[in-house]
Each structure stands twice: as structure tokens, then as C-alpha cells.
Design a protein around this motif. Structure first.
Motif, mmCIF file in Angstrom:
data_model
loop_
_atom_site.group_PDB
_atom_site.id
_atom_site.type_symbol
_atom_site.label_atom_id
_atom_site.label_comp_id
_atom_site.label_asym_id
_atom_site.label_seq_id
_atom_site.Cartn_x
_atom_site.Cartn_y
_atom_site.Cartn_z
ATOM 1 N N GLY A 28 0.794 -1.222 0.000
ATOM 2 C CA GLY A 28 0.000 0.000 0.000
ATOM 3 C C GLY A 28 0.826 1.271 0.000
ATOM 4 O O GLY A 28 0.324 2.341 -0.325
ATOM 5 N N THR A 29 2.083 1.169 0.340
ATOM 6 C CA THR A 29 2.951 2.347 0.376
ATOM 7 C C THR A 29 3.189 2.939 -1.015
ATOM 8 O O THR A 29 3.617 4.089 -1.131
ATOM 9 C CB THR A 29 4.310 2.012 1.021
ATOM 10 N N TRP A 30 2.923 2.167 -2.087
ATOM 11 C CA TRP A 30 3.101 2.693 -3.444
ATOM 12 C C TRP A 30 1.994 3.668 -3.830
ATOM 13 O O TRP A 30 2.192 4.532 -4.681
ATOM 14 C CB TRP A 30 3.152 1.554 -4.474
ATOM 15 N N LEU A 31 0.823 3.550 -3.239
ATOM 16 C CA LEU A 31 -0.306 4.400 -3.610
ATOM 17 C C LEU A 31 0.032 5.871 -3.379
ATOM 18 O O LEU A 31 0.473 6.265 -2.296
ATOM 19 C CB LEU A 31 -1.552 4.009 -2.820
ATOM 20 N N GLY A 32 -0.123 6.690 -4.417
ATOM 21 C CA GLY A 32 0.156 8.110 -4.324
ATOM 22 C C GLY A 32 1.610 8.490 -4.560
ATOM 23 O O GLY A 32 1.946 9.671 -4.573
ATOM 24 N N LYS A 33 2.481 7.508 -4.765
ATOM 25 C CA LYS A 33 3.911 7.789 -4.984
ATOM 26 C C LYS A 33 4.160 8.307 -6.395
ATOM 27 O O LYS A 33 3.536 7.867 -7.354
ATOM 28 C CB LYS A 33 4.756 6.529 -4.791
ATOM 29 N N ARG A 34 5.122 9.219 -6.502
ATOM 30 C CA ARG A 34 5.622 9.700 -7.786
ATOM 31 C C ARG A 34 6.613 8.656 -8.288
ATOM 32 O O ARG A 34 7.570 8.324 -7.581
ATOM 33 C CB ARG A 34 6.330 11.049 -7.604
ATOM 34 N N VAL A 35 6.391 8.141 -9.496
ATOM 35 C CA VAL A 35 7.212 7.042 -9.996
ATOM 36 C C VAL A 35 7.557 7.221 -11.470
ATOM 37 O O VAL A 35 6.917 7.983 -12.186
ATOM 38 C CB VAL A 35 6.509 5.672 -9.817
ATOM 39 N N VAL A 36 8.568 6.463 -11.898
ATOM 40 C CA VAL A 36 8.907 6.309 -13.303
ATOM 41 C C VAL A 36 9.079 4.814 -13.530
ATOM 42 O O VAL A 36 9.494 4.089 -12.612
ATOM 43 C CB VAL A 36 10.177 7.106 -13.676
ATOM 44 N N ALA A 37 8.741 4.356 -14.724
ATOM 45 C CA ALA A 37 8.863 2.926 -15.027
ATOM 46 C C ALA A 37 9.121 2.715 -16.508
ATOM 47 O O ALA A 37 8.602 3.452 -17.344
ATOM 48 C CB ALA A 37 7.595 2.176 -14.611
ATOM 49 N N HIS A 38 9.919 1.702 -16.791
ATOM 50 C CA HIS A 38 10.039 1.202 -18.160
ATOM 51 C C HIS A 38 9.115 0.002 -18.223
ATOM 52 O O HIS A 38 9.237 -0.924 -17.418
ATOM 53 C CB HIS A 38 11.480 0.803 -18.475
ATOM 54 N N LEU A 39 8.166 0.012 -19.134
ATOM 55 C CA LEU A 39 7.151 -1.035 -19.193
ATOM 56 C C LEU A 39 7.660 -2.333 -19.797
ATOM 57 O O LEU A 39 6.918 -3.301 -19.897
ATOM 58 C CB LEU A 39 5.932 -0.537 -19.983
ATOM 59 N N GLY A 40 8.918 -2.369 -20.219
ATOM 60 C CA GLY A 40 9.461 -3.567 -20.849
ATOM 61 C C GLY A 40 8.927 -3.679 -22.265
ATOM 62 O O GLY A 40 8.748 -2.684 -22.950
ATOM 63 N N PHE A 41 8.667 -4.884 -22.708
ATOM 64 C CA PHE A 41 8.147 -5.075 -24.058
ATOM 65 C C PHE A 41 6.637 -4.884 -24.126
ATOM 66 O O PHE A 41 6.047 -4.922 -25.189
ATOM 67 C CB PHE A 41 8.532 -6.453 -24.601
ATOM 68 N N ALA A 42 6.000 -4.668 -22.964
ATOM 69 C CA ALA A 42 4.550 -4.421 -22.954
ATOM 70 C C ALA A 42 4.289 -2.982 -23.374
ATOM 71 O O ALA A 42 4.902 -2.061 -22.847
ATOM 72 C CB ALA A 42 3.995 -4.663 -21.556
ATOM 73 N N PRO A 43 3.402 -2.755 -24.331
ATOM 74 C CA PRO A 43 3.080 -1.378 -24.725
ATOM 75 C C PRO A 43 2.106 -0.747 -23.737
ATOM 76 O O PRO A 43 1.715 -1.366 -22.760
ATOM 77 C CB PRO A 43 2.436 -1.574 -26.094
ATOM 78 N N GLY A 44 1.701 0.488 -23.998
ATOM 79 C CA GLY A 44 0.660 1.114 -23.200
ATOM 80 C C GLY A 44 1.004 2.470 -22.629
ATOM 81 O O GLY A 44 0.207 3.046 -21.909
ATOM 82 N N GLY A 45 2.166 3.004 -22.941
ATOM 83 C CA GLY A 45 2.593 4.258 -22.344
ATOM 84 C C GLY A 45 1.974 5.515 -22.906
ATOM 85 O O GLY A 45 1.927 6.533 -22.234
ATOM 86 N N TYR A 46 1.466 5.471 -24.136
ATOM 87 C CA TYR A 46 0.870 6.672 -24.736
ATOM 88 C C TYR A 46 -0.590 6.759 -24.323
ATOM 89 O O TYR A 46 -1.501 6.710 -25.150
ATOM 90 C CB TYR A 46 0.958 6.631 -26.251
ATOM 91 N N ALA A 47 -0.814 6.879 -23.026
ATOM 92 C CA ALA A 47 -2.170 6.903 -22.486
ATOM 93 C C ALA A 47 -2.183 7.694 -21.189
ATOM 94 O O ALA A 47 -1.135 7.942 -20.590
ATOM 95 C CB ALA A 47 -2.660 5.476 -22.229
ATOM 96 N N GLU A 48 -3.370 8.067 -20.761
ATOM 97 C CA GLU A 48 -3.494 8.783 -19.491
ATOM 98 C C GLU A 48 -3.251 7.869 -18.297
ATOM 99 O O GLU A 48 -2.876 8.337 -17.225
ATOM 100 C CB GLU A 48 -4.875 9.427 -19.394
ATOM 101 N N LEU A 49 -3.470 6.563 -18.490
ATOM 102 C CA LEU A 49 -3.242 5.571 -17.439
ATOM 103 C C LEU A 49 -2.481 4.396 -18.027
ATOM 104 O O LEU A 49 -2.789 3.955 -19.139
ATOM 105 C CB LEU A 49 -4.582 5.072 -16.879
ATOM 106 N N ALA A 50 -1.498 3.880 -17.281
ATOM 107 C CA ALA A 50 -0.717 2.733 -17.740
ATOM 108 C C ALA A 50 -0.538 1.754 -16.586
ATOM 109 O O ALA A 50 -0.427 2.161 -15.428
ATOM 110 C CB ALA A 50 0.643 3.184 -18.264
#
Length: 126
Positions: free
Chosen positions: A81-103
Motif C-alpha cells: 500500500g505504500t506505493w499508492l500516491g507515490k511519484r514514480v517512473v517505469a520502463h514497461l518492458g516489451f509491454a506497450p501502453g505508455g501513450y495513455a493517461e493511465l498505464a
């Protein structure tokens, strides 16, 4: 939410901005409210129809983008639960989905972004 979707390989004009269903994080995953998305050379090659380092081209339609930064707004089962509300960056790997409001991505791919760093810089660094 809105996303940029690709229905046919080719030029940038093939990208379509449209409404899409909100993704739901599965077990071990988080959902990120995207504030910045990376546009990588690989993304442009995949959009054009080249597979790059991937074993095959992505299935269409797809939402391109593999690097995102923003705030975790939903947690899947088993994520601390500590992740909720955290400012983060991530590389999604080979999974697409970054060009969206939610990933959605695996929690193990997250890196916390310190407060003085803006999201665009965080994406550039990932």
C-alpha cells in the motif's frame, strides 16, 4: 481515459487519439496516472512496422510507448500500500501502453521519483 492507438503500421499519421477503457492492475501490478511518456526511437520503428529487438511486431491495435512517469493511483492484489500516491517512473518492458493517461505495469518495475525532479526529466533518465 484517452490513449494514442495504432491500427495499421506506417507513418505517424496512423496514430489515433481516442477514448479507451481504464486499465485495471492485476496481481503484483500498479496503475500509473501518466504525467509524461517517453517517445523512444524503438517506438517509432515499431509504429512503422519494424520489430526491432522484439521477437515479433506488436499485435494491432496497440497503444505504443514503453516509458512513463506519474503517480500511482491504483494497486493490484499483493502490492504494498505504500506505493499508492507515490511519484514514480517505469520502463514497461516489451509491454506497450505508455501513450495513455493511465498505464499498468509490474510493481517491480517502479522507481520512486524524488520531489524536486519533474516527470519529463524522470522519463528521459529511465
Amino acid at each position: 481515459m484517452h490513449a494514442v492507438r495504432l491500427y495499421a503500421f506506417g507513418p505517424a499519421e496512423n496514430l489515433t487519439y481516442e477514448e479507451a477503457e481504464d486499465p485495471v492492475p492485476g496481481p503484483g501490478q500498479v496503475r500509473i496516472a501518466v504525467a509524461a511518456a517517453g517517445v523512444h526511437l524503438l517506438d517509432t520503428a515499431l509504429r512503422a512496422g519494424h520489430r526491432g529487438p522484439l521477437p515479433e511486431r506488436p499485435a494491432l491495435p496497440t497503444v505504443p510507448g514503453r516509458e512513463v512517469a506519474g503517480v500511482v493511483d491504483a494497486l493490484g492484489e499483493g502490492v504494498a500500500g505504500t506505493w499508492l500516491g507515490k511519484r514514480v517512473v517505469a520502463h514497461l518492458g516489451f509491454a506497450p501502453g505508455g501513450y495513455a493517461e493511465l498505464a499498468v505495469t509490474d510493481a517491480g518495475r517502479l522507481h520512486e521519483v524524488p520531489e524536486p525532479l519533474d516527470f519529463a526529466a524522470a522519463v528521459a533518465m529511465i
